[in-house]
Design an enzyme around this catalytic site. Structure first.
Site, mmCIF file in Angstrom:
data_model
loop_
_atom_site.group_PDB
_atom_site.id
_atom_site.type_symbol
_atom_site.label_atom_id
_atom_site.label_comp_id
_atom_site.label_asym_id
_atom_site.label_seq_id
_atom_site.Cartn_x
_atom_site.Cartn_y
_atom_site.Cartn_z
ATOM 1 N N HIS A 242 -12.396 -36.360 -47.256
ATOM 2 C CA HIS A 242 -11.532 -35.181 -47.320
ATOM 3 C C HIS A 242 -10.775 -34.885 -46.018
ATOM 4 O O HIS A 242 -9.557 -34.995 -45.955
ATOM 5 C CB HIS A 242 -12.378 -33.944 -47.681
HETATM 6 O O1 RIB Z 1 -14.790 -29.726 -50.086
HETATM 7 C C1 RIB Z 1 -14.735 -30.606 -48.972
HETATM 8 C C2 RIB Z 1 -14.762 -29.843 -47.705
HETATM 9 O O2 RIB Z 1 -15.993 -29.134 -47.591
HETATM 10 C C3 RIB Z 1 -14.709 -30.750 -46.456
HETATM 11 O O3 RIB Z 1 -14.055 -30.064 -45.419
HETATM 12 C C4 RIB Z 1 -16.154 -30.946 -46.102
HETATM 13 O O4 RIB Z 1 -16.355 -31.180 -44.705
HETATM 14 C C5 RIB Z 1 -16.731 -29.612 -46.475
HETATM 15 O O5 RIB Z 1 -16.527 -28.741 -45.369
#
Ligand code: RIB
Ligand code: CA
Length: 313
Positions: A242
């Site tokens: 992500h």
């Molecule tokens: O949903 C994904 C996000 O949530 C990313 O930033 C991961 O690090 C968590 O913080």
């Protein structure tokens, strides 16, 4: 001249990779500061994790500030089930020694955004938006001074990952996300709709491990740990990566595609709290407040990540 950015983060293995990617591109990005927020794990751990990552990259010179230890209203929620109890499981980091600045992260954001020329600072948010929201509430005058907020947040077509309706960063503090979405600041959003296309497959992690430097080994180890939960959950041949997409957007925007639309967030419903509502077909005439990215060149992303990580110690 390199683009000045402040990273607001809740490390988290994917946050760590995003930080390393940014620090591996000093020709393009000038990381002038890091602000830490509670999220994946409690603040004490996210602060320590950010210190570890900065030291791994040889950048203990970057000012590091601790921000908010809890959301603006709701009870804290964490994600140890994904990231492990430390939040950086998968690689053994030495105990950090670099200092944490005494100024609160929210006050640091206000001070820097007030001091630096208007439009010169980009905020890269990788976790809950608590710090940025409180800075905007405490000092509304900073809003027009922010060049852009690039956030990993939200979901529409891929639905939620922490509830059936909500993505974690928004779910962890939907009220904060609401303040930021209504702020008028230019926003680019990296939702799950995009990050779910960026899978850390075995061969991609093997390529990163084969770089042979400290950063490559750390990234391969961390992602090999954090992928476990998502591989089991989704049944894909890799876990979505992500947060580094936020940095990759700044490094190679041509790899991404999307449209500028209205995005709102649910803060009142017990069932759908934290759900982002992306008006993809602009059915409403509400302000188009978000550049919503939905397409990405995943292979190109991993080429970029691997090439850049090779530049680190
Ligand atoms: O949903 C994904 C996000 O949530 C990313 O930033 C991961 O690090 C968590 O913080
Ligand atoms: Ca994160």
């Amino acid at each position: 001249m390199a683009r000045k950015i402040i990273i607001d983060t809740d490390p988290g293995q994917d946050d760590a990779v995003a930080m390393l990617l940014a620090l591996a591109a000093p020709d393009v990005l000038d990381v002038i500061g890091v602000v830490v927020v509670a999220g994946n794990v409690p603040l004490a751990r996210t602060v320590g994790n950010a210190r570890k990552v900065l030291e791994l990259a040889g950048r203990a010179d970057i000012p590091l500030h601790a921000g908010c230890s809890r959301p603006t209203r709701r009870a804290p929620v964490t994600a140890e089930h994904v990231h492990g109890p430390t939040g950086l499981d998968g690689h053994a980091f030495p105990e950090p020694t670099m200092p944490v600045q005494p100024q609160h992260g929210v006050d640091y954001l206000i001070e820097v955004l007030t001091r630096e020329p208007a439009g010169s600072i980009t905020l890269c948010t990788l976790g809950p938006l608590t710090n940025v929201a409180l800075a905007l509430v405490k000092a509304p005058s900073i809003a027009p001074r922010i060049r852009e907020i690039v956030m990993m947040a939200g979901a529409e077509f891929e639905v939620g990952n922490i509830t059936p309706a909500a993505e974690f960063n928004v779910y962890a503090d939907a009220e904060a996300a609401d303040v930021v979405l209504r702020s008028g600041v230019p926003i680019t959003m990296i939702p799950l709709d995009l990050s779910h296309q960026v899978l850390s497959t075995r061969d991609r992690l093997d390529r990163i491990a084969a770089i042979g430097n400290r950063a490559g080994g750390a990234v391969a180890g961390m992602l090999s740990f954090s992928e476990t939960f998502d591989r089991q959950k989704y049944g894909w041949n890799g876990a979505p990566l992500h947060d580094p997409c936020v940095i990759a957007w700044l490094l190679a925007p041509e790899m991404f595609g999307g449209r500028t639309i209205n995005v709102r967030v649910e803060t009142a419903s017990a069932l759908t709290y934290g759900a982002t509502v992306a008006d993809w077909w602009q059915i409403t005439d509400l302000p188009r407040n978000v550049h919503y990215l939905r397409d990405v060149d995943a292979a190109g992303f991993y080429d970029l990540l691997t090439q850049r990580l090779a530049r680190l110690p």
